[in-house]
Motif scaffolding. Structure first.
Motif, short mmCIF file in Angstrom:
data_model
loop_
_atom_site.label_atom_id
_atom_site.label_comp_id
_atom_site.label_asym_id
_atom_site.label_seq_id
_atom_site.Cartn_x
_atom_site.Cartn_y
_atom_site.Cartn_z
N LYS A 148 0.97 3.92 -2.83
CA LYS A 148 0.56 5.37 -2.66
C LYS A 148 1.77 6.44 -3.25
O LYS A 148 1.36 7.50 -3.69
CB LYS A 148 0.26 5.68 -1.16
CG LYS A 148 0.07 6.94 -0.74
CD LYS A 148 -0.39 7.09 0.85
CE LYS A 148 -0.61 8.38 1.40
NZ LYS A 148 -0.83 8.58 2.61
N TYR A 149 2.96 5.83 -3.00
CA TYR A 149 4.21 6.86 -3.05
C TYR A 149 5.07 6.82 -4.36
O TYR A 149 5.83 7.62 -4.85
CB TYR A 149 5.18 6.78 -2.04
CG TYR A 149 4.62 7.41 -0.82
CD1 TYR A 149 4.79 8.78 -0.75
CD2 TYR A 149 4.01 6.90 0.38
CE1 TYR A 149 4.16 9.56 0.51
CE2 TYR A 149 3.17 7.38 1.27
CZ TYR A 149 3.55 8.83 1.61
OH TYR A 149 2.97 9.42 2.82
N THR A 150 4.90 5.65 -5.01
CA THR A 150 5.50 5.36 -6.42
C THR A 150 4.85 5.20 -7.49
O THR A 150 5.51 4.88 -8.61
CB THR A 150 6.52 4.07 -6.06
OG1 THR A 150 5.76 2.73 -6.08
CG2 THR A 150 7.24 4.11 -4.83
N ASP A 172 0.78 -1.12 0.07
CA ASP A 172 0.04 0.10 -0.03
C ASP A 172 1.11 1.08 -0.01
O ASP A 172 0.64 2.30 -0.83
CB ASP A 172 -0.88 0.08 1.18
CG ASP A 172 -1.82 -0.70 1.05
OD1 ASP A 172 -2.07 -1.64 -0.23
OD2 ASP A 172 -2.84 -1.26 2.09
N VAL A 173 1.75 1.26 0.65
CA VAL A 173 3.13 2.49 0.88
C VAL A 173 3.47 2.54 -0.39
O VAL A 173 3.65 3.82 -0.94
CB VAL A 173 3.97 2.26 2.02
CG1 VAL A 173 5.11 3.34 2.07
CG2 VAL A 173 3.28 2.26 3.49
N LEU A 174 3.92 1.55 -1.05
CA LEU A 174 4.73 1.69 -2.43
C LEU A 174 3.64 2.10 -3.36
O LEU A 174 3.66 2.88 -4.23
CB LEU A 174 5.21 0.40 -2.86
CG LEU A 174 6.52 -0.13 -2.41
CD1 LEU A 174 6.71 -1.52 -3.12
CD2 LEU A 174 7.45 0.78 -2.99
#
Lengths: 291, 367
Positions: free
Chosen positions: B44-46, B40-42
């Motif tokens: 969202k940011y990448t 999820d973090v990946l």
């Protein structure tokens, strides 16, 4: 920024040429006093900036400088964070999230708990990132840290993943909380300049391998030369001797012929080497200025 | 553009992802990991397209190849799934835990004409490549003995368990660390006929070994000794080295340099001389397009992408070559379980006393 900055690889058993030399250095510098002795030599030779990893042992150096503030009136630290090995090891053991959690300050500060907890819950890296920066900066409390760097392993890892927001978060936190300039260390200078442009970091301080033979200059020496000529950034050259592959005089002359390079970071363990590097730098800077 | 999916986002998976994504000939079309938080973090940011299931990633879009960096126990099934979908596969080391699976997967990949590679990155370190070159030239004559070592600070205290600390998951010092020097020995000298004297002991780990020692016996009489310890804090990071003794010299190599001593009778390679010769990795390493943590990690991925682009199946780190290492690992586990075989009270055969005539015959090797 000063023309010459003092690096710390030599103190922590980092040597790109030989494991044997690295070990000999690690032995020689296992007492913090022996590091301080070399720093004193450099400082007395007029090299007042220490660009150092946020290694545990740097905390001892920081404490020493803090305790003798009169002796070290002009001493500057350029912290380079994080000390990546501890995170890499923790990641092997606990995964990415677990590793991050382990390094968050756990003193129960309301602010830390809020920033960390909320940020983890919302999958928002801003809070966690700023907390990690604060944890790394603790050892420099009360000392001058006008430039704070993000280490190359982390910069290049984020750059490769395309995690550009992290650069912006780092830059703005370093500015607002520490009144410092953000710096970025990289092995991929041309690509990083594009990424920093994209997130609006203007005229960035970037430290990269810049040397006559193109050693570890990803993208190629031509792209680096082009960046030096055409791009707006403050360049700090490291590995100018390419791990000993270039003779000192030739290496420094080449650097000084490129006035866009603001500073050089170098490591040395003896008075003779510190003095001769400074002398070469003075000599060629003067010579080429006159020319 | 080669379309690549990345499976497994632990330390190695993320590291591969960071290097392959900027590769000019590669487009990363998806990444997957069961840890939903990380993906999820990946995402969202990448902006990467992320999945929590491998099959879902494979189903979602067209791709040409996958990088698999999951716990070793999972390799076999995931590699098979990928090959059956006609995808080229790069798999982290060790390849598979059961060498029979390895053989089958090597056959399958070859039959389908798919590029297959395992992440033994030391084969991309210039100093270790130089050893290979010198041996192929026969520089040090007939090789008699090899010492292959790896030390580093991984497990430094008793601690909680992860897949890396369970042998059944493909963790432990043997799979994680010893696989590297073993793989170098296999690269240089092929597959040993026997293994013996294997000792695997714990220092801090509860469920696996922290030290591995043993001997490999080759058909032509040469031997190799393996000495590995991942609980050694005197090393800043993993340090792998080989020493090779031959009738005409000796070679020492580690990540940084290759030191060769050549004596009379050596085949002296161009640029070398009798006596000591030192070649540094930094001088011999070609530049890479993107650097994160050592040229060899970038170079092996570049090589993988180039093999796919060129339709070239021959591979320095093929499944088949990695299966040799898997077999040696399996043999060492079996040997360690058998335990030492010679009792202290065993008597050495007393050499026959030579007759007086033997004084007139020269000793072996003396001209």
């Amino acid at each position: 920024m000063d023309r010459l900055l003092f690096g710390d690889n030599q103190f922590f058993g980092v040597n790109h040429m030989s494991e044997e030399k690295a070990r000999a250095q690690a032995m020689r510098f296992q007492n913090t006093q022996s590091i301080i002795d070399v720093l004193d030599v450099a400082y007395d030779e007029g090299i007042r900036t220490f660009m150092c990893t946020t290694h545990d042992r740097i905390a001892e150096i920081a404490a020493h400088v803090r305790a003798k503030s009169a002796r070290y009136r002009d001493f500057l630290f350029y912290p380079c964070m994080p000390y990546a090995h501890k995170y890499a090891n923790a990641m092997t053991d606990y995964g990415m999230l677990g590793a991050v959690k382990r390094f968050l300050p756990d003193e129960g500060l309301l602010d830390a708990a809020m920033r960390g907890g909320m940020s983890l819950a919302k999958k928002d890296i801003e809070g966690v990132t700023t907390l990690l920066i604060d944890a790394e900066m603790k050892m420099f409390q009360g000392l001058k840290t006008p430039v704070i760097f993000l280490q190359n392993v982390v910069v290049d890892f984020l750059l490769g993943l395309g995690f550009r927001d992290a650069f912006r978060i780092f830059a703005s936190h370093v500015k607002s909380r520490y009144g410092a300039e953000p710096g970025f260390i990289t092995m991929n200078l041309p690509m990083l300049l594009d990424a920093l442009d994209e997130v609006g970091i203007e005229n960035p301080i970037v430290c990269a391998n810049i040397n006559k033979i193109g050693f570890r200059m990803c993208g190629g020496i031509d792209a680096y030369e082009h960046a030096l000529r055409e791009r707006q950034f403050r360049a700090i050259a490291m590995s100018v001797f390419a791990s000993g592959a270039i003779a000192p005089e030739e290496a420094i002359r080449w650097i000084c012929e490129r006035p866009q390079i603001k500073s050089v970071v170098f490591g040395a363990s003896s008075r003779a080497n510190i003095r001769s590097t400074r002398a070469l730098m003075d000599q060629y800077s003067r010579l080429l200025r006159v020319a | 553009m080669i379309r690549v999916g990345v499976a497994g986002l632990g330390k190695m998976g993320l590291s591969h992802l960071a290097m392959i994504r900027p590769h000019p000939g590669v487009n990363v079309v998806g990444v997957c990991d069961p840890a939903g938080y990380v993906v999820d973090v990946l995402e969202k940011y990448t902006g990467l397209r992320t999945f929590t299931r491998f099959e879902a990633m494979l189903d979602a879009g067209e791709m040409d190849a996958v990088l698999i960096s999951t716990p070793s126990r999972l390799h076999s099934a995931m590699v098979r799934t990928a090959l059956e979908r006609d995808l080229h596969v790069f798999c982290e080391k060790p390849f598979v835990l059961d060498p029979h699976d390895g053989e089958e997967l090597a056959n399958l990949a070859e039959r389908r004409g798919l590029v297959n590679q395992v992440g033994y990155h030391y084969r991309f370190v210039a100093a270790f490549r130089e050893v290979k070159r010198l041996l192929e030239l026969g520089a040090i004559g007939q090789v008699t003995h090899v010492q292959a070592e790896a030390y580093g600070p991984v497990v430094l205290k008793p601690k909680g368990s992860t897949w890396r600390t369970q042998r059944s998951e493909g963790g432990g010092c043997l799979y994680d660390y010893a696989a590297h020097p073993l793989n170098l020995v296999n690269w240089y000298f092929g597959e040993p006929q026997r293994v013996g004297g294997t000792a695997m002991s714990r220092v801090f780990s509860r469920d696996t070994e922290d030290e591995v020692y043993g001997t490999l016996y080759f058909e032509d009489g040469k031997t190799a000794q393996i000495s590995v310890n991942w609980s050694d804090e005197s090393y800043r990071k993993m340090s792998t080295s080989v020493k090779v003794w031959g009738t005409a010299g000796r070679i020492y190599a580690d990540r940084q340099e290759c030191q060769t001593f050549l004596r009379d009778g050596a085949v002296v390679p161009e640029g070398y001389r009798l006596g000591w010769n030192v070649r540094y990795t930094t001088d011999m390493t070609p530049p890479v397009w993107f650097y994160v943590r050592g040229e060899e990690y970038s170079a092996q991925l570049d090589y993988f992408a180039n093999r796919i682009a060129a339709g070239e199946l021959d591979n320095v780190n093929s499944f088949r070559s990695a299966t040799v290492t898997d077999r040696v690992i399996a043999a060492m586990i079996a040997d360690a379980e058998t335990g030492p075989r010679t009792e202290r009270s065993a008597r050495a055969p007393i050499p026959k006393r030579p007759g007086w005539m033997s004084w007139l015959r020269p000793a072996a090797g003396v001209k």
